[in-house]
Design a protein around this motif. Structure first.
Motif, short mmCIF file in Angstrom:
data_model
loop_
_atom_site.label_atom_id
_atom_site.label_comp_id
_atom_site.label_asym_id
_atom_site.label_seq_id
_atom_site.Cartn_x
_atom_site.Cartn_y
_atom_site.Cartn_z
N SER A 87 0.82 -1.21 0.00
CA SER A 87 0.00 0.00 0.00
C SER A 87 0.85 1.26 0.00
O SER A 87 0.44 2.29 -0.53
CB SER A 87 -0.95 -0.01 1.20
N GLY A 88 2.06 1.18 0.56
CA GLY A 88 2.96 2.33 0.52
C GLY A 88 3.41 2.65 -0.90
O GLY A 88 3.45 3.81 -1.30
N ARG A 184 7.62 2.01 -5.34
CA ARG A 184 7.71 3.45 -5.55
C ARG A 184 8.89 3.99 -4.75
O ARG A 184 9.06 3.63 -3.58
CB ARG A 184 6.41 4.13 -5.11
N THR A 185 9.70 4.82 -5.37
CA THR A 185 10.84 5.41 -4.67
C THR A 185 10.35 6.56 -3.80
O THR A 185 9.76 7.52 -4.30
CB THR A 185 11.88 5.94 -5.67
N ARG A 258 -4.21 -3.52 -11.06
CA ARG A 258 -2.77 -3.63 -11.30
C ARG A 258 -2.48 -4.49 -12.52
O ARG A 258 -1.66 -4.12 -13.38
CB ARG A 258 -2.06 -4.21 -10.08
N LEU A 259 -3.14 -5.63 -12.64
CA LEU A 259 -2.87 -6.51 -13.77
C LEU A 259 -3.30 -5.87 -15.09
O LEU A 259 -2.61 -6.00 -16.10
CB LEU A 259 -3.56 -7.86 -13.58
N SER A 270 -0.10 4.02 -8.24
CA SER A 270 -1.32 4.10 -7.45
C SER A 270 -2.51 3.53 -8.23
O SER A 270 -2.57 3.63 -9.46
CB SER A 270 -1.61 5.54 -7.02
N THR A 271 -3.45 2.92 -7.51
CA THR A 271 -4.62 2.34 -8.16
C THR A 271 -5.46 3.43 -8.83
O THR A 271 -5.98 3.23 -9.93
CB THR A 271 -5.46 1.57 -7.13
N GLU A 272 -5.59 4.56 -8.18
CA GLU A 272 -6.34 5.68 -8.77
C GLU A 272 -5.72 6.10 -10.09
O GLU A 272 -6.43 6.26 -11.10
CB GLU A 272 -6.38 6.86 -7.80
#
Length: 364
Positions: A87-88, A184-185, A258-259, A270-272
């Motif tokens: 989630s991060g 994500r960095t 994501r897929l 991000s999902t959004e």
């Protein structure tokens, strides 16, 4: 929290010199965010929460770097990036998320530099993990954490690892691949994290059959709604009568989107952003995409409402709404979210094999 208040907290966080004060500031911010959850736009609330998580994590890393510089008299021997997974990585942490992270650094040019880097980054990772625990983040139960050598290594070793996973796509290897896609960095050289993720996109573009393996993992968690539209509730234990929002609503939505993003070659975390990119590039209609955004919004809101407690100084939750929380309004929201989630899983199950077939057909 209004923008000025958030910026004030971020400014204070960037100047705190001790972990104890950083923890006190986090507790204060958590209370503020908790008070306004029910009255805020869930997506905007989520973005602000994650902006603050990023600020906290960056400060812990900076303090860890400073401590090492004082003790060793030198900075990092090579450029590096601190990665968030789960989630991060998606920018969707709750107020009580745990640590899912890794550390990636530039490839050493000699054996001597390799030993120096290994020693330095192992010490840095230990300091960061200890610091994050001190400000309330429990370590990842699945050991996806920078103190684990599997998730702390140079770019070349990471690349070899993900290619081994893709060439032997068993359940566990594909699970790790999907975890890595969300990376994500949050601190350091962003090009290192991007290069790692690009390895996965490159391979799946060249070998679309990999998407079939990813599909099996993606559909593993089923939406918590029965064939007659009833909620599937916990039957036993202290959560009896409640609903698992994390694995019964949020994770199925996240996994499906994501897929679809990987299949479409969309480099978003991000999902959004993934949903909006799928709409923008024509992979899904505006109407369907907006339904998915609605389901995501509800899932994020309901997940953030699940009870939490502090154990050994760390924020923890089981990710489940209790029976007492299932008011008529909550049940209506949850069922709407779950119905869309079910349709999303059906869409993914149909869309991915079709996409694989089209790709293979284009090559003939």
């Amino acid at each position: 929290m209004d923008r000025l208040a958030l910026e004030k907290f971020q400014w204070e966080t960037s100047r705190v010199r001790s972990l104890q004060k950083l923890r006190a500031l986090r507790d204060q911010v958590n209370e503020e965010f908790g008070r306004r959850l029910l009255f805020a736009d869930a997506l905007e609330w989520n973005r602000e929460v994650n902006e603050y998580h990023d600020a906290l994590i960056r400060r812990v890393i900076a303090l860890s770097e400073e401590r090492l510089k004082e003790e060793w008299g030198k900075a990092a021997p090579l450029p590096y990036a601190f990665l968030l997974f789960g989630s991060g990585g998606r920018g969707e942490q709750t107020l009580w998320s745990d640590q899912d992270n890794g550390l990636i650094y530039a490839d050493p040019s000699s054996a001597e530099e390799s030993l120096e880097a290994d020693r330095y980054f192992a010490e840095l990772a230990a300091g960061i993990t200890e610091g994050l625990e001190a400000v309330g983040y429990p370590p990842c139960h699945g050991q996806v954490i920078c103190t684990n050598e599997q998730w702390r290594k140079p770019l070349g070793d990471y690349r070899r690892m993900v290619n081994e996973w893709m060439q032997e796509p068993d359940w566990e290897h594909v699970r790790y691949l999907l975890i890595t896609v969300d990376a994500r960095t949050v601190y350091g050289d962003e090009t290192l994290g991007c290069a790692l993720i690009e390895e996965i996109y490159r391979y799946t573009a060249a070998q679309p059959a990999m998407l079939e393996h990813m599909l099996r993992n993606t559909l593993h968690h089923k939406v918590s709604i029965g064939v007659f539209g009833q909620l599937i509730k916990e039957r036993y234990g202290e959560d009896a009568g409640g609903v698992d929002v994390k694995y019964g609503a949020y994770i199925p939505i996240v996994n499906g989107i994501r897929l679809l993003a990987v299949e479409a070659g969309l480099r978003r975390s991000s999902t959004e952003e993934r949903i909006k990119a799928l709409i923008a590039c024509g992979h899904v209609s505006e109407e369907i995409g907006q339904d998915w955004l609605e389901a995501l919004t509800l899932a994020l809101k309901l997940r953030s409402m699940t009870p939490y407690q502090i154990e050994e100084g760390r924020y923890v939750t089981r990710g489940k709404l209790t029976a007492d929380q299932l008011t008529k309004e909550r049940v209506t929201e949850l069922k709407r979210c779950l119905r869309i989630g079910t349709e999303l899983q059906k869409y993914v199950k149909k869309s991915i094999p079709k996409g694989i077939g089209q790709r293979l057909g284009d090559r003939l």
